[in-house]
Each structure stands twice: as C-alpha cells, then as structure tokens.
Design a protein around this motif. Structure first.
Motif, PDB file in Angstrom:
ATOM      1  N   ALA A  75      14.032  -3.551 -11.690  1.00 31.15           N
ATOM      2  CA  ALA A  75      12.897  -3.380 -10.788  1.00 31.15           C
ATOM      3  C   ALA A  75      11.627  -3.883 -11.442  1.00 31.15           C
ATOM      4  O   ALA A  75      11.562  -4.052 -12.659  1.00 31.15           O
ATOM      5  N   THR A  76      10.640  -4.108 -10.605  1.00 32.85           N
ATOM      6  CA  THR A  76       9.289  -4.345 -11.096  1.00 32.85           C
ATOM      7  C   THR A  76       8.481  -3.110 -10.745  1.00 32.85           C
ATOM      8  O   THR A  76       8.673  -2.514  -9.686  1.00 32.85           O
ATOM      9  N   VAL A  77       7.591  -2.731 -11.637  1.00 29.82           N
ATOM     10  CA  VAL A  77       6.775  -1.536 -11.430  1.00 29.82           C
ATOM     11  C   VAL A  77       5.314  -1.932 -11.615  1.00 29.82           C
ATOM     12  O   VAL A  77       4.952  -2.512 -12.641  1.00 29.82           O
ATOM     13  N   GLN A  78       4.506  -1.621 -10.622  1.00 29.52           N
ATOM     14  CA  GLN A  78       3.071  -1.862 -10.693  1.00 29.52           C
ATOM     15  C   GLN A  78       2.363  -0.554 -10.425  1.00 29.52           C
ATOM     16  O   GLN A  78       2.834   0.266  -9.637  1.00 29.52           O
ATOM     17  N   ALA A  79       1.229  -0.369 -11.058  1.00 27.82           N
ATOM     18  CA  ALA A  79       0.460   0.853 -10.853  1.00 27.82           C
ATOM     19  C   ALA A  79      -0.994   0.484 -10.631  1.00 27.82           C
ATOM     20  O   ALA A  79      -1.490  -0.505 -11.157  1.00 27.82           O
ATOM     21  N   GLU A  80      -1.645   1.300  -9.857  1.00 28.87           N
ATOM     22  CA  GLU A  80      -3.072   1.119  -9.653  1.00 28.87           C
ATOM     23  C   GLU A  80      -3.705   2.477  -9.399  1.00 28.87           C
ATOM     24  O   GLU A  80      -3.035   3.439  -9.044  1.00 28.87           O
ATOM     25  N   THR A  81      -4.982   2.510  -9.618  1.00 32.15           N
ATOM     26  CA  THR A  81      -5.754   3.698  -9.316  1.00 32.15           C
ATOM     27  C   THR A  81      -7.011   3.251  -8.592  1.00 32.15           C
ATOM     28  O   THR A  81      -7.620   2.255  -8.962  1.00 32.15           O
ATOM     29  N   THR A  82      -7.345   3.968  -7.548  1.00 32.72           N
ATOM     30  CA  THR A  82      -8.567   3.659  -6.816  1.00 32.72           C
ATOM     31  C   THR A  82      -9.602   4.756  -7.019  1.00 32.72           C
ATOM     32  O   THR A  82     -10.784   4.535  -6.795  1.00 32.72           O
ATOM     33  N   GLU A  83      -9.111   5.915  -7.424  1.00 35.18           N
ATOM     34  CA  GLU A  83     -10.008   7.038  -7.684  1.00 35.18           C
ATOM     35  C   GLU A  83      -9.365   7.917  -8.741  1.00 35.18           C
ATOM     36  O   GLU A  83      -8.215   8.337  -8.599  1.00 35.18           O
ATOM     37  N   LEU A  84     -10.085   8.172  -9.805  1.00 30.00           N
ATOM     38  CA  LEU A  84      -9.555   9.005 -10.874  1.00 30.00           C
ATOM     39  C   LEU A  84      -9.475  10.444 -10.416  1.00 30.00           C
ATOM     40  O   LEU A  84     -10.326  10.903  -9.679  1.00 30.00           O
ATOM     41  N   PRO A  85      -8.469  11.187 -10.787  1.00 28.75           N
ATOM     42  CA  PRO A  85      -7.363  10.882 -11.690  1.00 28.75           C
ATOM     43  C   PRO A  85      -6.074  10.471 -10.975  1.00 28.75           C
ATOM     44  O   PRO A  85      -5.001  10.577 -11.558  1.00 28.75           O
ATOM     45  N   GLY A  86      -6.132  10.024  -9.751  1.00 34.80           N
ATOM     46  CA  GLY A  86      -4.935   9.658  -9.013  1.00 34.80           C
ATOM     47  C   GLY A  86      -4.372   8.316  -9.427  1.00 34.80           C
ATOM     48  O   GLY A  86      -5.088   7.439  -9.902  1.00 34.80           O
ATOM     49  N   ALA A  87      -3.064   8.145  -9.228  1.00 34.95           N
ATOM     50  CA  ALA A  87      -2.396   6.885  -9.530  1.00 34.95           C
ATOM     51  C   ALA A  87      -1.286   6.659  -8.520  1.00 34.95           C
ATOM     52  O   ALA A  87      -0.636   7.611  -8.065  1.00 34.95           O
ATOM     53  N   VAL A  88      -1.086   5.403  -8.166  1.00 34.08           N
ATOM     54  CA  VAL A  88      -0.037   5.015  -7.232  1.00 34.08           C
ATOM     55  C   VAL A  88       0.844   3.991  -7.934  1.00 34.08           C
ATOM     56  O   VAL A  88       0.349   2.977  -8.435  1.00 34.08           O
ATOM     57  N   PHE A  89       2.137   4.259  -7.985  1.00 31.32           N
ATOM     58  CA  PHE A  89       3.107   3.372  -8.615  1.00 31.32           C
ATOM     59  C   PHE A  89       3.969   2.757  -7.522  1.00 31.32           C
ATOM     60  O   PHE A  89       4.517   3.475  -6.693  1.00 31.32           O
ATOM     61  N   GLN A  90       4.089   1.447  -7.535  1.00 25.34           N
ATOM     62  CA  GLN A  90       4.933   0.751  -6.574  1.00 25.34           C
ATOM     63  C   GLN A  90       6.123   0.168  -7.313  1.00 25.34           C
ATOM     64  O   GLN A  90       5.960  -0.605  -8.269  1.00 25.34           O
ATOM     65  N   ILE A  91       7.306   0.559  -6.874  1.00 25.56           N
ATOM     66  CA  ILE A  91       8.548   0.102  -7.481  1.00 25.56           C
ATOM     67  C   ILE A  91       9.247  -0.810  -6.476  1.00 25.56           C
ATOM     68  O   ILE A  91       9.515  -0.404  -5.350  1.00 25.56           O
TER      69      ILE A  91
END
Length: 193
Positions: free
Chosen positions: A171-187
C-alpha cells in the motif's frame, strides 16, 4: 510485551516483564525529525535545495517507520489467525496497532471498498503537544504550525505501511493535517502482482 495490560502488582524486578514508557516514542519522534534533516544536510554538505532535503528526510523517516511497523506486526500479530481480507487487516491496524503505538484507537475509518481507506485521528498523539502561536492574522500562525507538523507524520506513515507489508498488503500511505492535533491518513492498497 503484549496488548494486555500488565496485571497488578507491577513488579519491575520480574526478569520476564517488559515495560516501555509511552513517553519514549514521543521523545523519539521529537528527535528523529530534526536528526534526519541534520544528517541529510551533512551528507549533501549544504549544496542541496530545500525540496531535495525535504524529500530525502521523508524517505529516511518513512523508512525508519516502515521497519518499526514490520517489527511490531512480527511480534504482536504472530498469535493471531489469518486475516480474511484487506478490511480485516485495516481494522487490526486501527484498533490493535494504533492502540499499541498511540495509546488510543483511530477515531474514524472510512473506505470506498475499492482499496482506499481513510483513517482519522482527531487527537493524534505525536501532534497533540505541538505548540501554536496565539494571535496573529487570520490563522497564519496555525497554518505555519501545520506546515511544521507535516514531517512528524512521516514516521507514523512508515509504521502503517510497514505493518501492512508485514501482513501481506502492499500500500501507499499518505498523511496530512489541516488543524492540530488532528491527522488524516489515506491508505491506498496496491493490487497483488
């Protein structure tokens, strides 16, 4: 070490007991990102562009996380039976692995049932202690903090990708955050060869 809590009494003298401070991972993540940038600047002797140094740091940090993820699964999933499909593996990552590494489960898991999974953690532990300047104009300080926080998501991306690889899912895994402390990981799972 196991997923089960250590039964009382907590005996640190027991030679078979293994304890690990949950702060150890926090401190490791805090130090490994600047260390990676330092190593890359020493290797390139200051001749590289900023984007090249950022890419090199990404590969170094993601590689560290990849190996950690593989090791965690080798150790903690060996007693589990076979997983039925990719969704079962992703659920294992969201519940068990996330709980082991970040001391909580993923807040939300979404899928399109075509190999794309989105994991949302509204209070992602490695980002929860990052400070943000208060005041300023229209969220400029918040945006700057989000940009500075992005490299701290690369090791967790590697952990997830390594864990999936150890369970047979490329898989490829990407992560981003638009507002701390949240994070979104896309697999995004890759089809088997």
């Amino acid at each position: 070490m196991s997923f089960d809590p250590v039964p009382p009494p907590y005996n640190h003298l027991d030679p078979t007991a293994r304890f690990l401070s949950s702060s150890a991972l926090d401190f490791l993540l805090i130090e490994v990102v600047p260390m990676s940038y330092r190593i890359n600047s020493e290797i390139s002797e200051g001749e590289g562009e900023e984007e090249e140094e950022r890419e090199a740091a990404f590969y170094r940090l993601e590689g560290i996380g990849y190996r950690v993820g593989q090791g965690l699964v080798e150790r903690f999933a060996k007693d589990r039976g076979k997983f039925g499909d990719a969704l079962d593996v992703i659920k294992f990552v969201c519940k068990d692995l996330w709980g082991l590494v970040f001391r909580k489960q993923v807040d939300n898991l979404k899928t399109n049932h075509r190999g794309v999974y989105v994991l949302t953690d509204n209070n992602f532990r490695p980002l929860s202690r990052m400070s943000v300047e208060t005041g300023g104009r229209s969220g400029g300080a918040q945006q700057a903090a989000v940009v500075r926080a992005q490299p701290f998501l690369w090791v967790p991306c590697g952990i997830v990708r390594g864990a999936l690889a150890a369970m047979g899912i490329q898989a490829t895994v990407q992560a981003e955050t638009t507002e701390l402390p949240g994070a979104v990981f896309q697999i995004k799972t890759l089809p088997a060869k």
